[in-house]
Write a protein that holds these residues in place. Structure first.
Motif, PDB file in Angstrom:
ATOM      1  N   ASN A 120      41.119  15.432 -46.039  1.00  0.00           N
ATOM      2  CA  ASN A 120      40.297  14.430 -46.213  1.00  0.00           C
ATOM      3  C   ASN A 120      38.797  14.659 -46.283  1.00  0.00           C
ATOM      4  O   ASN A 120      37.830  13.958 -47.088  1.00  0.00           O
ATOM      5  N   PHE A 121      38.475  15.775 -45.555  1.00  0.00           N
ATOM      6  CA  PHE A 121      36.999  16.376 -45.546  1.00  0.00           C
ATOM      7  C   PHE A 121      36.580  16.634 -46.847  1.00  0.00           C
ATOM      8  O   PHE A 121      35.419  16.115 -47.260  1.00  0.00           O
ATOM      9  N   ILE A 122      37.185  17.189 -47.688  1.00  0.00           N
ATOM     10  CA  ILE A 122      37.154  17.893 -48.997  1.00  0.00           C
ATOM     11  C   ILE A 122      37.029  16.716 -49.845  1.00  0.00           C
ATOM     12  O   ILE A 122      35.939  16.413 -50.558  1.00  0.00           O
ATOM     13  N   GLY A 123      37.807  15.617 -49.644  1.00  0.00           N
ATOM     14  CA  GLY A 123      37.822  14.561 -50.434  1.00  0.00           C
ATOM     15  C   GLY A 123      36.741  13.701 -50.489  1.00  0.00           C
ATOM     16  O   GLY A 123      35.890  13.307 -51.734  1.00  0.00           O
ATOM     17  N   ASN A 124      36.254  13.517 -49.038  1.00  0.00           N
ATOM     18  CA  ASN A 124      34.969  12.843 -49.035  1.00  0.00           C
ATOM     19  C   ASN A 124      33.657  13.384 -49.550  1.00  0.00           C
ATOM     20  O   ASN A 124      32.930  12.629 -49.995  1.00  0.00           O
ATOM     21  N   TRP A 125      33.689  14.695 -49.075  1.00  0.00           N
ATOM     22  CA  TRP A 125      32.730  15.575 -49.729  1.00  0.00           C
ATOM     23  C   TRP A 125      32.570  15.408 -51.003  1.00  0.00           C
ATOM     24  O   TRP A 125      31.405  15.151 -51.782  1.00  0.00           O
ATOM     25  N   VAL A 126      33.576  15.538 -52.028  1.00  0.00           N
ATOM     26  CA  VAL A 126      33.530  15.497 -53.312  1.00  0.00           C
ATOM     27  C   VAL A 126      33.256  14.190 -53.757  1.00  0.00           C
ATOM     28  O   VAL A 126      32.168  13.901 -54.531  1.00  0.00           O
ATOM     29  N   GLN A 127      33.760  13.202 -53.102  1.00  0.00           N
ATOM     30  CA  GLN A 127      33.351  11.834 -53.674  1.00  0.00           C
ATOM     31  C   GLN A 127      31.987  11.488 -53.355  1.00  0.00           C
ATOM     32  O   GLN A 127      31.329  11.127 -54.299  1.00  0.00           O
ATOM     33  N   ARG A 128      31.541  11.973 -52.195  1.00  0.00           N
ATOM     34  CA  ARG A 128      30.002  11.618 -52.105  1.00  0.00           C
ATOM     35  C   ARG A 128      29.292  12.561 -52.951  1.00  0.00           C
ATOM     36  O   ARG A 128      28.012  11.963 -53.312  1.00  0.00           O
TER      37      ARG A 128
END
Ligand code: ADP
Ligand code: MG
Length: 467
Positions: A46-54
């Motif tokens: 999730n961390f990577i997902g959130n980071w990429v999204q943001r």
């Protein structure tokens, strides 16, 4: 979209985001699905997902559109097996507020962690290659913050410590911090510059606790030359993280190492932050980024358009479109940029000139959201809260100073921030005459230039009403 299209998009992203960002954040993405304008990627955590999204969400959407796959949203899913691994790792007990999804499993975090390590092996977050001083448009609302950031970026002797930057969402705090880091990387490659969000600081701290590696953690941070912590309001109320942050902070200040902090409000305004930390944060230079004004917004748009016109050759932009956007989208720069990105992507898809009509159609939702009207009732409520009086007193007849002054402040703000007439405002303030309102507005206008406290109150109230 086929795998081949995603391949093309990845190539484009590599060019625009730079090698490091690409390897660390884009490469791990696996295109799982594309349906109904939604692209879904599977990611290790999730961390990577959130980071990429943001950080790269807009960029990814933009390139997908360019490659012929217009998507309105991108989503990230963590495959089942990995979710289980994540759930098994609960945040350390000592910090109950630690969000579970910011605590990815060790096994799967490797790429994020590799990214979060500068060459020296120090912990830090990757930098956005687009956030440089060159691409930062300076205007009245941000000139002080910009000047202070520039000074720190020279890497000379530390003159103010910390540099504390604050301001509302999307006003350029993160941009300025990254710009400082970029500049220092070139001008002073000898320095260990570490940038990370307060959230990441906490995450690392919790992880060190869990793995019983506190000594390593302390050593790592104590070896930093320039430490930047973004969005420090995040650690409010998180006691053990605050404690550790305070020690790190003091150790670095004692060694004359530069610290740069950002937050969404002034140090004194951050609730649930220990007083000793507040006063430490105030001990250097505190500068705020004011809400953007029309000129600055127009400047930012113009810069963006210059950038886009290289990408989208032959796309025409009608007169008045940028002015329209700068006038109508005043919330924050991120929204403004998003609007322009969408506009260009859309126009290039349909192959039409960007006109006012097209802008209004294509950006209807953003324009509507920016249209939020501030009401007199809202102003009265906020002002009452601020001065700790009752709403009934604000509207009532009493004329003692402790109530009359807040009432005048509320009248002044009603005049400034709504389109209501003086008689209308008078009616909402318990049926007062329009001359009373006029007097109140004048009084506050005078006081604003003489009384520092009033000026500050007004600024604060305006900010919170606009938020
Ligand atoms: P914050 O950290 O204050 O919430 P960011 O630094 O993330 O805001 O800025 C949001 C977006 O707006 C970024 O894409 C940034 O590049 C852009 N931006 C903000 N201010 C400016 C400016 N003065 N010039 C150019 N771009 C800006
Ligand atoms: Mg930010």
């Amino acid at each position: 979209m086929t795998e081949a299209t995603w391949g093309t998009v990845k190539n484009e992203l590599q060019k625009t985001l730079g090698r490091n960002n690409y390897t660390n954040w884009i490469e791990p993405l696996v295109l799982a699905d594309l349906n109904g304008g939604v692209a879904t990627f599977s990611v290790p955590t999730n961390f990577i997902g959130n980071w990429v999204q943001r950080n790269f969400g807009e960029e990814i959407k933009h390139h997908l559109s360019k490659a012929g796959s217009a998507v309105s949203r991108i989503e990230f899913v963590v495959p089942r097996g990995e979710t289980t691994a994540m759930a098994a790792v609960t945040p350390a007990q000592s910090d109950p507020q630690a969000p579970a999804d910011e605590t990815p499993a060790r096994k799967t975090v490797s790429s994020a962690r590799a990214a979060a390590r500068s060459e020296s092996g120090l912990p830090g977050a990757p930098l956005d290659s687009r956030f440089t001083f060159d691409s930062f448009v300076v205007g009245k609302p941000n000139e002080l913050a910009h000047a202070a950031a520039k000074r720190v970026a020279e890497g000379g002797p530390v003159t103010f410590n910390p540099l504390f930057l604050y301001g509302g969402v999307g006003l350029g705090k993160t941009h300025l911090m990254h710009a400082i880091a970029h500049e220092l990387h070139t001008s002073r490659p000898d320095l260990n510059v570490v940038y990370l969000s307060a959230e990441q600081f906490m995450y690392r701290f919790v992880q060190a606790l869990r793995e019983k590696k506190m000594m390593d953690f302390k050593e790592l941070f104590r070896a930093v030359d320039v430490l930047m912590v973004d969005d420090v309001q995040f650690i409010a109320g998180k006691d053990s993280t605050q404690e550790e942050f305070f020690h790190t902070f003091n150790a670095l200040v004692d060694q004359q190492k530069q610290i740069i902090i950002s937050a969404d409000r002034a140090p004194g305004e951050i609730k649930d932050l220990e007083d000793r930390i507040k006063s430490r944060l105030q001990s250097g230079l505190v500068v705020d980024l004011h809400p953007t004004d029309y000129e600055l917004r127009l400047g930012i748009l113009q810069q963006k358009v210059d950038h886009y016109s290289q990408q989208y050759q032959g796309l025409e932009l009608a007169d008045g479109v940028l002015e329209f956007l700068a006038l109508r989208i005043s919330t924050n720069v991120r929204v403004l940029e998003g609007a322009l990105t969408r506009l260009f992507a859309f126009a290039s898809l349909v192959g039409r000139e960007i006109t006012l009509d097209l802008a209004q159609d294509c950006l209807a939702d953003i324009l509507r959201a920016s249209d939020r009207k501030i009401t007199i009732e809202e102003i009265q409520r906020k002002v009452s809260e601020h001065y700790n009086i009752r709403l009934s007193e604000m509207i009532g007849p009493r004329r003692v100073r402790t109530i009359a002054r807040p009432r005048q402040v509320a009248m002044y703000l009603s005049k400034q921030m709504t389109s209501r007439s003086l008689p209308e405002i008078g009616r909402r303030f318990g049926g007062r005459d329009h001359t009373t309102v006029m007097h109140g507005v004048k009084r506050i206008e005078e006081l604003k230039t003489q009384d520092h406290q009033i000026a500050e109150d007004l600024e604060l109230l305006r900010r919170s009403l606009e938020a």
